[in-house]
Design a protein around this motif. Structure first.
Motif, PDB file in Angstrom:
ATOM      1  N   HIS A 265       0.726  -1.139   0.196  1.00 44.86           N
ATOM      2  CA  HIS A 265      -0.004  -0.097   0.083  1.00 44.86           C
ATOM      3  C   HIS A 265       0.727   1.292   0.194  1.00 44.86           C
ATOM      4  N   GLU A 266       0.510   2.122  -0.652  1.00 48.36           N
ATOM      5  CA  GLU A 266       1.134   3.434  -1.000  1.00 48.36           C
ATOM      6  C   GLU A 266       1.288   4.284   0.675  1.00 48.36           C
ATOM      7  N   CYS A 267       0.352   4.015   1.415  1.00 49.31           N
ATOM      8  CA  CYS A 267       0.817   4.622   2.860  1.00 49.31           C
ATOM      9  C   CYS A 267       1.901   4.138   3.480  1.00 49.31           C
ATOM     10  N   LEU A 268       2.308   2.823   3.396  1.00 48.14           N
ATOM     11  CA  LEU A 268       3.736   2.555   3.846  1.00 48.14           C
ATOM     12  C   LEU A 268       4.793   3.085   3.161  1.00 48.14           C
ATOM     13  N   ALA A 269       4.750   3.490   1.824  1.00 49.70           N
ATOM     14  CA  ALA A 269       6.016   4.214   1.498  1.00 49.70           C
ATOM     15  C   ALA A 269       5.996   5.719   2.054  1.00 49.70           C
ATOM     16  N   TRP A 270       4.820   6.160   2.536  1.00 52.57           N
ATOM     17  CA  TRP A 270       4.620   7.606   3.190  1.00 52.57           C
ATOM     18  C   TRP A 270       5.401   7.288   4.592  1.00 52.57           C
ATOM     19  N   LEU A 271       5.024   5.986   5.140  1.00 52.23           N
ATOM     20  CA  LEU A 271       5.487   6.024   6.638  1.00 52.23           C
ATOM     21  C   LEU A 271       6.957   5.694   6.614  1.00 52.23           C
ATOM     22  N   ASP A 272       7.536   5.065   5.414  1.00 54.14           N
ATOM     23  CA  ASP A 272       9.189   5.054   5.241  1.00 54.14           C
ATOM     24  C   ASP A 272       9.999   6.189   5.286  1.00 54.14           C
ATOM     25  N   ARG A 273       9.169   7.570   5.188  1.00 51.86           N
ATOM     26  CA  ARG A 273       9.735   8.693   5.082  1.00 51.86           C
ATOM     27  C   ARG A 273       9.811   9.575   6.506  1.00 51.86           C
ATOM     28  N   GLN A 274       9.093   8.833   7.415  1.00 54.27           N
ATOM     29  CA  GLN A 274       8.850   9.527   8.867  1.00 54.27           C
ATOM     30  C   GLN A 274       9.722   8.841   9.764  1.00 54.27           C
ATOM     31  N   PRO A 275      10.115   9.790  10.777  1.00 52.48           N
ATOM     32  CA  PRO A 275      10.928   9.222  11.972  1.00 52.48           C
ATOM     33  C   PRO A 275      10.298   8.202  12.818  1.00 52.48           C
ATOM     34  N   ASP A 276      11.161   7.332  13.464  1.00 52.70           N
ATOM     35  CA  ASP A 276      10.619   6.290  14.291  1.00 52.70           C
ATOM     36  C   ASP A 276       9.759   6.815  15.314  1.00 52.70           C
ATOM     37  N   VAL A 348      -5.980   8.381   4.235  1.00 56.94           N
ATOM     38  CA  VAL A 348      -6.588   7.122   3.328  1.00 56.94           C
ATOM     39  C   VAL A 348      -7.733   7.077   3.265  1.00 56.94           C
ATOM     40  N   LYS A 349      -8.375   6.676   2.224  1.00 52.73           N
ATOM     41  CA  LYS A 349      -9.713   6.593   1.982  1.00 52.73           C
ATOM     42  C   LYS A 349      -9.967   4.967   2.411  1.00 52.73           C
ATOM     43  N   GLN A 350     -10.996   4.638   3.193  1.00 51.59           N
ATOM     44  CA  GLN A 350     -11.416   3.334   3.531  1.00 51.59           C
ATOM     45  C   GLN A 350     -10.883   2.263   4.162  1.00 51.59           C
ATOM     46  N   TRP A 351      -9.552   2.106   3.586  1.00 49.66           N
ATOM     47  CA  TRP A 351      -8.970   0.930   4.009  1.00 49.66           C
ATOM     48  C   TRP A 351      -7.199   1.033   3.974  1.00 49.66           C
ATOM     49  N   ALA A 352      -6.786   0.421   5.174  1.00 47.23           N
ATOM     50  CA  ALA A 352      -5.060   0.476   5.070  1.00 47.23           C
ATOM     51  C   ALA A 352      -4.442  -0.986   5.625  1.00 47.23           C
ATOM     52  N   PRO A 353      -3.435  -1.214   5.239  1.00 45.09           N
ATOM     53  CA  PRO A 353      -3.050  -2.554   5.779  1.00 45.09           C
ATOM     54  C   PRO A 353      -2.505  -2.387   7.208  1.00 45.09           C
ATOM     55  N   GLN A 354      -3.714  -2.443   8.215  1.00 40.86           N
ATOM     56  CA  GLN A 354      -3.420  -2.244   9.676  1.00 40.86           C
ATOM     57  C   GLN A 354      -2.170  -2.823  10.313  1.00 40.86           C
TER      58      GLN A 354
END
Length: 478
Positions: A265-276, A348-354
């Motif tokens: 999911h594309e949201c994981l790529a966004w998380l990759d760019r965030q600090p721990d 994110v709309k509707q769903w994300a890989p929780q």
């Protein structure tokens, strides 16, 4: 030749997925597994249907069989879309004969056991007719299991129906005191003679009358030590109508498992760019019941923006929306919110890989509806939680998480129907900035480590699972 186990899951994501993890464990232990499915009669359960299809395609070692549809399907939801228990139980009851026909024609050599969802308790009649061991799968926790066993005596002692108890404090052995309304959704307008009340009481009575072989409970001994020890003590003392139970959790997906959806999911790529540990994750379950009103969505948005903390927010449109599957975020959220917070958060709309989100190094807190699957996923990821219960036993889970386990704080206002922006901001800051948040993380980390041990060779869940298999073997051959 492999021994065969047949599983009969319920018709919701929260009941289906844990049983499929149980199927994985059975395969791992050398069993052939067949899953009997009621062909989805609800049509509107898009999330459930899609989940079943994805699981079938991702588990080639398991045999799935859809039972033929029955005529004149009963309604399992009300006119306003709410779950209707009497209709659901009638639906399952009507599939007893198709289930019997399938098992008797396809497994002439016999099966080791039939494991059915807790809402399908009447299917244990089929196990009895076929003279095979039948077990009930309880996808929730031991606390709810203990409560179900107590409902008849609670109502008998109070001389009132459960729906009439309202917020009367209840003391269930092994649990902290809490209002009756926190255990299940009870409605004062449903008198003792109502269909819903009769269905609940009948279901609970069948738990003990029909399930003498035992229950498989999706929990870990150490996570609910007080209530588990209380139940075991009662059983050792010959507690009346207390069947065997096996704590075999946590039955949850692991991070990186692509059975849910194959692509990243594309949201994981966004998380990759965030600090721990800097991102607050907000997600409220897999059903439409978790959709908030437009007013509530705007309060959440304002609170998140004012907190200054990074966030990943799964938004679904209100149920009254013209198209809840494709929410118009600009119309639902405050004007300019998405632009102003583009560097702070992601919506994110509707769903994300929780599961993947919770296990990501960037995730620092989890705002959850307190469904038991989500609670276990948060614990196994070691993420402190903010409780926002919506329905059913989620209110009970909130009490356990805050008071018993010490892994969460409560979002005040959910009982009144609106959590304010000020409350969202304050609780996010508490978990992400304060010493109290550090303590929450330490406690949830301890539970994470205990849960990780549970399925090892020396773990409690592994031992319980082995005991269950031994029990099934002995009953099948007796």
């Amino acid at each position: 030749m492999k021994k065969t186990m047949v599983l009969y899951p319920g018709l919701s994501v929260s009941h289906f997925l844990p049983m499929m993890k149980l199927a994985d464990e059975l395969v791992e232990h050398g069993y052939a597994v067949t899953v009997a499915l009621i062909d989805d009669p609800l049509q509107k359960q898009i999330a459930f249907t899609a989940t079943v299809d994805r699981v079938i395609s991702s588990k080639p070692s398991i045999c799935f069989h859809r039972l033929p549809r029955v005529d004149h399907l009963p309604a399992v939801t009300t006119n306003d879309g709410e779950f209707y228990l009497p209709g659901y139980l009638d639906l399952v009851r009507r599939h007893n004969e198709p289930l019997h026909g399938f098992l008797s024609s396809h497994f002439r050599g016999g099966i080791q056991a039939l494991v059915v969802d807790m809402m399908s308790v009447e299917a244990l009649d089929i196990a009895e007719r076929l003279k095979v061991p039948g077990y009930l799968f309880h996808p929730s926790n031991a606390s709810l299991f203990a409560f179900f066993l107590q409902i008849p005596s609670i109502c008998a002692e109070s001389k009132r129906s459960f729906s009439e108890l309202g917020d009367t404090p209840l003391e269930i052995p092994g649990l902290p005191p809490m209002p009756a309304s926190h255990f299940i959704d009870n409605r004062p307008e449903e008198p003792p003679e109502s269909e819903v009340y009769k269905a609940v009481m009948d279901l609970v009575r069948r738990y003990t009358n029909k399930c003498s072989n035992g229950f498989l409970v999706n929990t870990v001994d150490s996570l609910e030590a007080r209530v588990v020890n209380t139940l075991r003590h009662a059983r050792r003392q010959g507690g009346r109508a207390l069947p065997p139970f096996y704590c075999v959790g946590p039955l949850v997906n692991k991070a990186g498992e692509r059975g849910e959806r194959p692509e990243r999911h594309e949201c994981l790529a966004w998380l990759d760019r965030q600090p721990d540990r800097t991102v607050v994750f907000l997600c409220f379950g897999s059903t439409g019941i978790g959709n908030h009103s437009t007013e509530q969505l705007r309060e959440i948005a304002v609170g998140l923006e004012k907190s200054g903390h990074r966030f990943l927010w799964v938004v679904r449109a209100p149920v009254v929306s013209d198209d809840p599957d494709r929410p118009d975020l600009d119309a639902l959220l405050p004007a300019g919110f998405l632009e102003r917070t583009s560097g702070q958060g992601a919506v994110v709309k509707q769903w994300a890989p929780q599961v993947d989100v919770l296990h990501h190094r960037a995730t620092g807190a989890f705002v959850t509806h307190c469904g038991w699957n989500s609670v276990l996923e948060g614990i196994t990821a070691g993420v402190p939680m903010l409780c926002w219960p919506l329905h059913s036993e989620q209110k009970m889970n909130k009490v356990l998480m805050v008071e018993e386990m010490g892994i969460a704080v409560e979002m005040v206002g959910w009982q009144q129907g609106l959590v304010t922006a000020e409350e969202v901001e304050a609780k996010v800051r508490l978990v992400m900035e304060s010493e109290a948040g550090v303590e929450l993380r330490a406690r949830v980390t301890a539970h994470k480590e205990a849960a990780a041990v549970a399925w090892t060779d020396v773990g409690s869940s592994r031992a319980a699972f082995t005991e269950f298999l031994s029990n099934a073997d002995s009953r099948q051959t007796s």
